[in-house]
Design a protein around this motif. Structure first.
Motif, PDB file in Angstrom:
ATOM      1  N   MET A   1       8.958   6.949   7.307  1.00 34.08           N
ATOM      2  CA  MET A   1       8.092   7.456   8.129  1.00 34.08           C
ATOM      3  C   MET A   1       7.150   6.308   8.669  1.00 34.08           C
ATOM      4  N   THR A   2       6.644   6.466   9.607  1.00 34.04           N
ATOM      5  CA  THR A   2       5.679   5.478  10.445  1.00 34.04           C
ATOM      6  C   THR A   2       4.416   6.268  10.538  1.00 34.04           C
ATOM      7  N   THR A   3       3.270   5.634  10.260  1.00 30.18           N
ATOM      8  CA  THR A   3       1.984   5.930  10.585  1.00 30.18           C
ATOM      9  C   THR A   3       1.490   5.790  11.957  1.00 30.18           C
ATOM     10  N   THR A   4       0.617   6.564  12.505  1.00 33.88           N
ATOM     11  CA  THR A   4       0.331   6.635  14.015  1.00 33.88           C
ATOM     12  C   THR A   4      -0.209   5.141  14.276  1.00 33.88           C
ATOM     13  N   ALA A   5      -0.929   4.650  13.552  1.00 33.85           N
ATOM     14  CA  ALA A   5      -1.642   3.243  13.840  1.00 33.85           C
ATOM     15  C   ALA A   5      -0.435   2.478  13.935  1.00 33.85           C
ATOM     16  N   SER A   6       0.726   2.421  13.139  1.00 33.85           N
ATOM     17  CA  SER A   6       1.677   1.455  13.154  1.00 33.85           C
ATOM     18  C   SER A   6       2.440   1.975  14.637  1.00 33.85           C
ATOM     19  N   ALA A   7       2.741   2.992  14.879  1.00 34.15           N
ATOM     20  CA  ALA A   7       3.344   3.432  16.035  1.00 34.15           C
ATOM     21  C   ALA A   7       2.670   2.876  17.385  1.00 34.15           C
ATOM     22  N   LEU A   8       1.072   3.101  17.334  1.00 34.27           N
ATOM     23  CA  LEU A   8       0.429   2.701  18.290  1.00 34.27           C
ATOM     24  C   LEU A   8       0.564   1.134  18.641  1.00 34.27           C
ATOM     25  N   VAL A   9       0.760   0.300  17.650  1.00 29.76           N
ATOM     26  CA  VAL A   9       0.944  -1.207  17.715  1.00 29.76           C
ATOM     27  C   VAL A   9       2.199  -1.228  18.316  1.00 29.76           C
ATOM     28  N   ASP A  10       3.024  -0.377  17.928  1.00 28.74           N
ATOM     29  CA  ASP A  10       4.473  -0.768  18.509  1.00 28.74           C
ATOM     30  C   ASP A  10       4.449  -0.186  20.042  1.00 28.74           C
ATOM     31  N   THR A  11       3.585   0.734  20.464  1.00 30.10           N
ATOM     32  CA  THR A  11       3.320   0.943  22.018  1.00 30.10           C
ATOM     33  C   THR A  11       3.057   0.040  22.592  1.00 30.10           C
ATOM     34  N   LEU A  12       1.892  -0.657  22.057  1.00 33.28           N
ATOM     35  CA  LEU A  12       1.232  -1.957  22.484  1.00 33.28           C
ATOM     36  C   LEU A  12       2.372  -2.981  23.101  1.00 33.28           C
ATOM     37  N   GLU A  13       3.046  -3.102  21.846  1.00 33.82           N
ATOM     38  CA  GLU A  13       4.162  -4.145  22.246  1.00 33.82           C
ATOM     39  C   GLU A  13       5.078  -3.846  23.087  1.00 33.82           C
ATOM     40  N   ASP A  14       5.479  -2.662  23.232  1.00 34.27           N
ATOM     41  CA  ASP A  14       6.603  -2.167  24.097  1.00 34.27           C
ATOM     42  C   ASP A  14       6.008  -2.262  25.434  1.00 34.27           C
ATOM     43  N   LEU A  15       4.685  -2.141  25.843  1.00 36.18           N
ATOM     44  CA  LEU A  15       4.066  -2.239  27.195  1.00 36.18           C
ATOM     45  C   LEU A  15       3.645  -3.584  27.332  1.00 36.18           C
TER      46      LEU A  15
END
Length: 565
Positions: A1-15
């Protein structure tokens, strides 16, 4: 499972987010815990005010949202200056903040709680007054989707600030594996499309420009936002237009070009104002025509009953908002200008001769006066002497900005940016640090001693992050613009400042500090600051008796009463 905080950072990287500007605090800490393992760099100045300006400037320069983060109470207070500037200067920004929510304790004599219910203050209400859009997601998936939409809306249409308020478990909980509704791919969800004007409107505008004997382009900040510099030049060439700019539009067109006529407005060039008044056709591009630009609507300045007005803007509300427009070109400035350039052909030779006469207002006898203390007009010319195509000047609010607008003749596009949306003091310093981080260019921040003092911690931030802007302090030991509104000395309280030793402050921050009282010393200090790896602070002692308003106020502005009308 991935925390929301970690997924948010992944989103920043993706963008493709390179920098996040902010200060740790509250539930944002959970987000910042995942940044060190990512490709995203946190730039942490000494407070949220500076972080907000750095994010705004990053968005202004790149056209991609600058990201601001920090604890809700301080993003909603200290961090508002950059958000207000972003809203009024059309700079894309995404704010990632939080409500300092603590579950069951949030309704029990709340401390820092920002949801706006039961005794807490309302961060949503604060952000609603400034942001284009804001979201208060309550689940992990909603948080991810809202963040994607924040990036989308920050650049869609007229750019500006958007905000996400992180709350409780929505940032700390795990993201479900197969949620309904899902969070889509970040790049696909944030995609936008440029708007373009209709062929019929382009044809009508082209016909009006071809028929014009005295066509003038008013280039505004929207040209910066769209980076439509080549298209602007093409239209000026196609229809042989003189080009003036608004305050925020300065450096959208090289002010050394044959068709450049200067900056219009109440403290703009008299020559530029006269050119606008003499025009039979005005092409207004990416400019709302605010009161400062229009000499507070002096009756003899812009006259829609006599002049044909073509208004090109990304926002349909702006076209014809202040003055009735004959033609509206609604769309991205790049699209509108490209379509006009393709449709037109040069029709007269009025522009070059008239613009050459208007450019004479970039100079004055004081610009060559080497007396001490330094004339502010001479200081502007000293700065101009080191500004080339690879230099950016950031200008603060107050007298200093108007001296620069008037006497600093920019040699290329994107060489000057000012605080002119909301016009807050203290903007130039953090904006300069952001510009130095964002680009490979030399950067010069120019502020008065009042504005410099507000954000002089930016010098330390520059040292810490390894960039080297030159910070110029045009020092008259006072709040100069307000002081010069006095009818007699002492009429207005709070205008005199203690003579602060900015050299010692610079050295304490790890920068080079220099105090200059003569022009030759100033030019030498500016040259020393270029191309080095250490920030320089130059304390320039200027002649405080040079009255900006009396010297620079346009005849149109004076016709309706001028300053303090």
């Amino acid at each position: 499972m991935t925390t929301t905080a970690s997924a948010l950072v992944d989103t920043l990287e993706d963008l493709g987010v390179e920098y996040v500007f902010g200060y740790p605090g509250g539930r944002v800490i959970e987000l910042l815990e995942d940044l060190p393992d990512s490709a995203v760099t946190l730039v942490r100045p000494r407070d949220e005010r500076e972080a907000s300006v750095m994010a705004e400037m990053h968005g202004r320069l790149t056209g991609k949202p600058g990201v601001l983060t920090g604890q809700g109470p301080w993003i909603g207070s200290l961090g508002m200056i950059g958000q207000m500037e972003a809203r009024l200067s059309s700079s894309p920004m995404v704010v990632l903040t939080e409500a300092s929510e603590r579950g069951e304790y949030s309704t029990l004599a709340p401390y820092q709680q920002a949801r706006g219910d039961y005794g807490g203050f309302s961060l949503p209400s604060i952000l609603d007054g400034v942001s284009k859009e804001w979201w208060f997601p309550r689940t992990p998936v909603e948080t991810l989707r809202s963040t994607q939409l924040a990036f989308k809306h920050a650049v869609a249409g007229r750019p500006g600030p958007t905000a996400i308020i992180l709350d409780g478990g929505a940032i700390t909980d795990d993201v479900p594996d197969d949620p309904t509704p899902p969070a889509w791919d970040a790049r696909e969800q944030t995609r936008t499309w440029d708007a373009a004007p209709t062929a019929a409107d382009v044809a009508t505008a082209a016909e009006a420009l071809e028929a014009a004997e005295r066509p003038v382009i008013i280039s505004g900040n929207g040209v910066h936002a769209a980076q439509a510099y080549d298209e602007l030049e093409a239209v000026a060439d196609a229809y042989d237009c003189a080009v003036v700019t608004s305050y925020l539009g300065k450096s959208t067109y090289p002010e050394t070009d044959d068709r450049a006529a200067g900056v219009m407005g109440s403290f703009g060039h008299e020559g530029a104002n006269q050119v606008v008044s003499e025009a039979d056709t005005l092409l207004v591009v990416g400019c709302r025509l605010n009161p400062m630009d229009t000499n507070w609507q002096a009756p003899e300045f812009i006259r829609p009953e006599e002049q044909t007005i073509i208004h090109a803007d990304i926002d349909t509300r702006n076209a014809g908002w202040v003055y009735p427009a004959d033609v509206g070109l609604i769309g991205d400035a790049t699209e509108s200008l490209a379509a006009l350039a393709d449709a037109g052909e040069e029709s007269n030779d009025w522009a070059r001769e008239r613009a050459a006469k208007a450019r004479e207002w970039f100079d004055a006898p004081e610009c060559a006066d080497d007396s001490a203390p330094i004339k502010p007009q001479r200081a502007a010319k000293a700065i101009q002497s080191v500004v080339d195509e690879e230099t950016i000047v950031t200008a603060d609010s107050g007298n200093n900005r108007f001296w620069l607008l008037y006497y600093l003749q920019t040699p290329a596009v994107r060489t000057y940016f000012g605080s002119g949306g909301v016009g807050g003091m203290g903007w130039a310093n953090p904006a300069a640090v952001s510009a130095a981080l964002t680009t490979d260019k030399d950067v010069i921040a120019v502020a008065g001693d009042g504005g410099f003092s507000m954000t002089m911690n930016s010098v330390e931030t520059a040292v810490e992050y390894g960039v080297a802007p030159t910070f110029v302090v045009l020092n008259d030991t006072s709040l100069g613009m307000v002081r010069q509104m006095q009818h007699e000395d002492g009429d207005i309280a709070g205008v005199e400042f203690h003579d602060t030793d900015f050299v010692k402050i610079a050295e304490a921050f790890g920068a080079v500090g220099t105090r200059v009282t003569r022009t030759d010393e100033f030019v030498e200090a500016l040259e020393d600051g270029k191309g080095t790896d250490v920030p320089h602070v130059i304390d320039v002692r200027i002649d405080r008796e040079e009255d900006m308003a009396a010297t620079l106020a346009s005849s149109f502005y004076e016709s309706i009463g001028g300053l303090h009308e």
